[in-house]
Design a protein around this motif. Structure first.
Motif, mmCIF file in Angstrom:
data_model
loop_
_atom_site.group_PDB
_atom_site.id
_atom_site.type_symbol
_atom_site.label_atom_id
_atom_site.label_comp_id
_atom_site.label_asym_id
_atom_site.label_seq_id
_atom_site.Cartn_x
_atom_site.Cartn_y
_atom_site.Cartn_z
ATOM 1 N N SER A 260 0.890 -0.841 -0.061
ATOM 2 C CA SER A 260 0.081 -0.114 -0.326
ATOM 3 C C SER A 260 0.312 0.961 -0.040
ATOM 4 C CB SER A 260 -1.445 -0.373 0.762
ATOM 5 O OG SER A 260 -1.888 -1.099 1.165
ATOM 6 N N ARG A 335 -5.179 2.401 5.370
ATOM 7 C CA ARG A 335 -6.153 3.439 5.229
ATOM 8 C C ARG A 335 -5.510 4.653 4.651
ATOM 9 N NH1 ARG A 335 -8.865 1.377 10.537
ATOM 10 N NH2 ARG A 335 -10.527 -0.030 9.714
ATOM 11 N N ARG A 338 -4.891 4.882 0.220
ATOM 12 C CA ARG A 338 -5.853 4.953 -0.233
ATOM 13 C C ARG A 338 -6.437 6.108 0.095
ATOM 14 N NH1 ARG A 338 -9.967 7.901 -1.369
ATOM 15 N NH2 ARG A 338 -10.335 7.876 0.985
ATOM 16 N N GLY A 345 -8.803 5.802 -5.453
ATOM 17 C CA GLY A 345 -7.762 5.296 -4.429
ATOM 18 C C GLY A 345 -8.973 4.141 -4.266
ATOM 19 N N LEU A 353 -7.078 -0.284 -0.757
ATOM 20 C CA LEU A 353 -8.588 -0.233 -0.385
ATOM 21 C C LEU A 353 -8.701 -1.533 -0.206
ATOM 22 C CD1 LEU A 353 -10.965 1.162 0.814
ATOM 23 C CD2 LEU A 353 -12.115 1.061 -1.250
#
Length: 387
Positions: A260, A335, A338, A345, A353
């Motif tokens: 991420s 998070r 995202r 996202g 996500l």
């Protein structure tokens, strides 16, 4: 780690063999999982076709020695878990359910006949296993399980009950079922084609969509006396397997976080706003730095716990430290990543996500945040607060 995420030289703490194994798994994930995971996730498909390849890579029961298993170290298993979860939590979960739960139960507590019958086929992926502990009304408190096994006059065992959220059950050839008996909790090796065993996939999930979780019903499931795991009684049996799975999560969560972070970093370097890349703004750099710091700390924690495990000195409360901290930090990183992607996202074109949604499950199974908090609270204070 990667050059842009390894701020403190963690790779220098790994041996050449550990790095080579990590790189092989990373290559597999990059080639086989990442190009396909968005469709698997959207379609709620677990890709059974990659299971034999996982077997060839030695990922199934990789920490077990003998019986066709790879006999790798705890650190090597952790590195593999990290790379797999950088692809998707559901794919790392497959390796965990197969190896750390089902195969581990047989390896730790089974008879020689049970080991010979199942472990070689499970190591190649020919036979998939599942681990039936959680019940509809017994999640964090397995001691209150209602599934019961009685031994009749013939010596056979007859099991009745229900299990829920059991990974891989509908595609498994063998299930490790934990049941209450007149002699306490016992484990049973249950071929899934046994009459009365029914596994039903749980659909309409918002998390772990590229994975299989099931309800199991056990209706007068009759087994020979040899089906019981002979070398353990009580909850220490399933807990010894859960600790193996929890250990893998400590590493795996950092894989989801790293992927991420790298996605957000790449996006911020390419996305122009107000005439310059997002990466050129102070708020963006602060978010990226905070992510990288937690990934480095979490990976260093995982490595330290792995070295303790390989030395035979890892304590259960230390596993709780890693599981609680790394899941909590990983979901926050996903998070934040995202959010850095804006509206883009929320699509499956980007991974954060999807990782965050998966981690909602990961932070729940193998002990919730609350359970691991209470384990650590008990360790610190000496006062159990579970009831």
């Amino acid at each position: 780690m990667t050059e842009s995420s390894d701020l403190i030289g963690i790779d220098t703490l790994l041996s050449s063999e550990e790095l080579a194994l990590r790189d092989r798994v990373r290559t597999f994930v990059d080639a086989e999982i990442k190009p396909n995971i968005a469709n698997w996730y959207e379609d709620a498909v677990f890709p059974l076709e990659i299971v034999p390849e996982m077997g060839k890579l030695g990922l199934l029961g990789m920490h077990i020695s003998g019986y066709g298993c790879a006999g790798r170290s705890s650190v090597e298993y952790g590195l593999a878990a990290l790379e797999l979860e950088a692809g998707d939590s559901g794919l790392r979960t497959f390796v965990s359910v197969q190896g750390s739960l089902a195969m581990s139960a047989i390896s730790k507590h089974g008879s020689e006949e049970q080991k010979q019958e199942w472990l070689p086929r499970m190591a190649t992926g020919e036979a998939i296993g599942c681990f039936g502990l959680t019940e509809p009304t017994a999640g964090s408190d397995p001691g209150s399980m209602q599934t019961f096994a009685r031994q009749d006059a013939s010596g056979d065992w007859v099991i009745n009950g229900a299990k829920r959220w059991i990974g891989l059950a509908s595609v498994a050839k063998v299930a490790i079922i934990w049941a209450m008996t007149d002699d306490g909790v016992r484990g049973f090796v249950v071929p899934t084609d046994t009459a009365g065993f029914v596994a039903t996939p749980i659909n309409q999930k918002l998390s772990m969509r590229a994975s299989i979780q099931c309800d199991i019903s056990l209706d007068d499931v009759r087994l020979p006396a040899t089906a019981v795991l002979p070398n353990v009684k009580g909850l220490r049996g399933p807990f010894s397997c859960l600790n193996e799975a929890r250990y893998g999560i400590i590493w795996g969560a950092m894989g989801a976080a790293r992927d991420s972070y790298l996605t957000a970093l790449s996006y911020s370097q390419e996305r122009l706003q107000f005439g310059k890349p997002l990466a050129g703004y102070q708020l963006t750099q602060e978010k990226l730095v905070n992510m990288a710091l937690e990934i480095n700390k979490g990976t260093l924690l995982a490595l330290h716990l792995g070295r303790l495990k390989d030395a035979g000195t890892l304590q259960p409360h230390q596993i709780s430290v890693g599981k609680l901290n790394n899941c909590r930090e990983a979901i926050a990183i996903c998070r934040d990543a995202r959010a850095m992607l804006g509206g883009n996202g929320v699509t499956l074109d980007y991974s954060p996500l999807r990782h965050a949604n998966n981690l909602e499950s990961v932070r729940t199974y193998e002990g919730t945040d609350e359970v691991h908090t209470l384990i650590l609270g008990n360790h610190i204070t000496g006062v159990p607060a579970f009831r």
